[in-house]
Motif scaffolding. Structure first.
Motif, PDB file in Angstrom:
ATOM      1  N   ALA A  34     -35.037 -17.412 -20.393  1.00 21.53           N
ATOM      2  CA  ALA A  34     -34.600 -18.782 -20.133  1.00 21.53           C
ATOM      3  C   ALA A  34     -33.377 -18.807 -19.225  1.00 21.53           C
ATOM      4  O   ALA A  34     -33.281 -19.635 -18.303  1.00 21.53           O
ATOM      5  CB  ALA A  34     -34.301 -19.489 -21.454  1.00 21.53           C
ATOM      6  N   THR A  37     -34.337 -18.109 -15.577  1.00 18.77           N
ATOM      7  CA  THR A  37     -34.993 -19.218 -14.876  1.00 18.77           C
ATOM      8  C   THR A  37     -34.033 -20.354 -14.536  1.00 18.77           C
ATOM      9  O   THR A  37     -34.366 -21.211 -13.717  1.00 18.77           O
ATOM     10  CB  THR A  37     -36.141 -19.782 -15.730  1.00 18.77           C
ATOM     11  N   THR A  38     -32.873 -20.355 -15.156  1.00 17.59           N
ATOM     12  CA  THR A  38     -31.889 -21.397 -14.842  1.00 17.59           C
ATOM     13  C   THR A  38     -30.828 -20.912 -13.856  1.00 17.59           C
ATOM     14  O   THR A  38     -30.289 -21.701 -13.081  1.00 17.59           O
ATOM     15  CB  THR A  38     -31.185 -21.897 -16.119  1.00 17.59           C
ATOM     16  N   THR A  41     -31.953 -20.543  -8.605  1.00 14.33           N
ATOM     17  CA  THR A  41     -32.476 -21.847  -8.192  1.00 14.33           C
ATOM     18  C   THR A  41     -33.190 -21.755  -6.852  1.00 14.33           C
ATOM     19  O   THR A  41     -32.953 -20.825  -6.070  1.00 14.33           O
ATOM     20  CB  THR A  41     -31.335 -22.885  -8.084  1.00 14.33           C
ATOM     21  N   ALA A 122     -40.698 -21.490 -21.923  1.00 14.75           N
ATOM     22  CA  ALA A 122     -39.368 -21.830 -21.404  1.00 14.75           C
ATOM     23  C   ALA A 122     -39.390 -21.907 -19.880  1.00 14.75           C
ATOM     24  O   ALA A 122     -38.806 -22.813 -19.281  1.00 14.75           O
ATOM     25  CB  ALA A 122     -38.346 -20.793 -21.871  1.00 14.75           C
ATOM     26  N   GLY A 123     -40.092 -20.964 -19.254  1.00  5.81           N
ATOM     27  CA  GLY A 123     -40.193 -20.972 -17.802  1.00  5.81           C
ATOM     28  C   GLY A 123     -40.940 -22.188 -17.286  1.00  5.81           C
ATOM     29  O   GLY A 123     -40.553 -22.784 -16.267  1.00  5.81           O
ATOM     30  N   TYR A 125     -41.006 -25.087 -18.538  1.00  3.39           N
ATOM     31  CA  TYR A 125     -40.149 -26.267 -18.656  1.00  3.39           C
ATOM     32  C   TYR A 125     -38.932 -26.188 -17.733  1.00  3.39           C
ATOM     33  O   TYR A 125     -38.546 -27.185 -17.106  1.00  3.39           O
ATOM     34  CB  TYR A 125     -39.689 -26.428 -20.103  1.00  3.39           C
ATOM     35  N   LEU A 126     -38.306 -25.010 -17.634  1.00  2.00           N
ATOM     36  CA  LEU A 126     -37.031 -24.889 -16.934  1.00  2.00           C
ATOM     37  C   LEU A 126     -37.164 -24.671 -15.429  1.00  2.00           C
ATOM     38  O   LEU A 126     -36.291 -25.092 -14.662  1.00  2.00           O
ATOM     39  CB  LEU A 126     -36.214 -23.740 -17.539  1.00  2.00           C
ATOM     40  N   HIS A 129     -36.797 -27.625 -13.142  1.00  5.29           N
ATOM     41  CA  HIS A 129     -35.420 -28.111 -13.087  1.00  5.29           C
ATOM     42  C   HIS A 129     -34.555 -27.254 -12.158  1.00  5.29           C
ATOM     43  O   HIS A 129     -33.492 -27.699 -11.722  1.00  5.29           O
ATOM     44  CB  HIS A 129     -34.810 -28.124 -14.493  1.00  5.29           C
ATOM     45  N   SER A 130     -35.018 -26.030 -11.878  1.00  2.00           N
ATOM     46  CA  SER A 130     -34.295 -25.146 -10.958  1.00  2.00           C
ATOM     47  C   SER A 130     -34.815 -25.261  -9.535  1.00  2.00           C
ATOM     48  O   SER A 130     -34.422 -24.480  -8.662  1.00  2.00           O
ATOM     49  CB  SER A 130     -34.408 -23.685 -11.434  1.00  2.00           C
TER      50      SER A 130
END
Length: 258
Positions: A34, A37-38, A41, A122-123, A125-126, A129-130
């Motif tokens: 997680a 992936t954040t 970007t 998690a990837g 979803y996240l 956002h990145s």
């Protein structure tokens, strides 16, 4: 064999350490995935990113916990002297090692599957956002994608092989700290050597024979033609290392006193 499997399962089920280590492996794998992936970007990179491999980055940390668990399964018994009781109950030592390997593999596959699914979720979803969106050419992670499914299943197999590799080394070495040190050196020393070596030819060869570098190529879903070794061939290299460690452990287990 059935009695030996039952005995090994009972040991792992009743001891608190293995359960906590498995939970830690799952939690740390998902957490690191997680974070990866954040941190990375879309606007921060100029080249194509393999988002599936990025989402499974937690395997780098999770494998360490699996290695510690595998080492403890046999080294812990040598440390306490419990191994004598084990061999008294099951004189055929290969049966004991097979039972340990089977139990370890089953638990690792279960924990690895949970960690892998959690990381991909998690990837999924996240990553948008990145900046890794469909508009930028990055579809949502899905197991219906053949390459992603191969990377996910291969990551679980990778963890199982790391567990068996660690078990083989621990069987040969016996002492926990030394065995863990050897496993971690085998996994993480090659990447350091690859960075130190300046010759691209030798860098490529080191990547092809390094157990972690070669094994983790199973996670690649893009740029496969540029890999130093193919995904399944890389996992095959790790399998060869694992088979060698188990063979050495088996030979020494038969020859030495408990």
């Amino acid at each position: 064999m059935k009695d030996a499997l039952h005995a090994e399962w009972t040991k792992l089920r009743t001891a608190p350490g293995p359960a906590w280590l498995l939970l830690a492996a799952i939690a740390l794998t998902i957490t690191l995935s997680a974070i990866a992936t954040t941190v990375l970007t879309y606007t921060a990179v100029q080249s194509t990113v393999d988002t599936t491999k990025l989402a499974l980055a937690g395997i780098y940390l999770g494998q360490t916990i699996i290695a510690i668990l595998a080492v403890g399964i046999i080294s812990g018994e040598y440390a306490t002297g419990m191994i004598r009781v084990t061999f008294a109950a099951t004189p055929h030592r290969i049966t004991v090692l097979t039972a340990k390997a089977t139990t370890l593999t089953g638990l690792t596959l279960v924990a690895g599957t949970i960690a892998m699914l959690g990381s991909l979720l998690a990837g999924r979803y996240l990553l948008p956002h990145s900046g890794f969106t469909t508009g930028h050419g990055y579809p949502l992670l899905s197991l219906t994608h053949t390459a992603t499914l191969r990377a996910a299943a291969g990551s679980v197999l990778y963890l199982a092989l790391i567990g068996l590799l660690s078990l083989g080394i621990a069987t040969a070495v016996r002492e926990s700290a030394a065995a863990i040190g050897l496993v971690l050196a085998l996994l993480y020393l090659f990447p350091i050597l690859i960075r130190v070596v300046s010759d691209p030819h030798w860098q490529r060869h080191l990547k092809q024979i390094a157990p972690m570098n070669a094994g983790l190529e199973i996670q690649a879903t893009t740029g496969l033609h540029h890999l130093p070794i193919g995904p399944w061939a890389g996992l095959g290299v790790l399998t060869a290392w694992t088979a060698g460690a188990l063979l050495l452990g088996t030979l020494l287990l038969k020859r030495r006193d408990a």
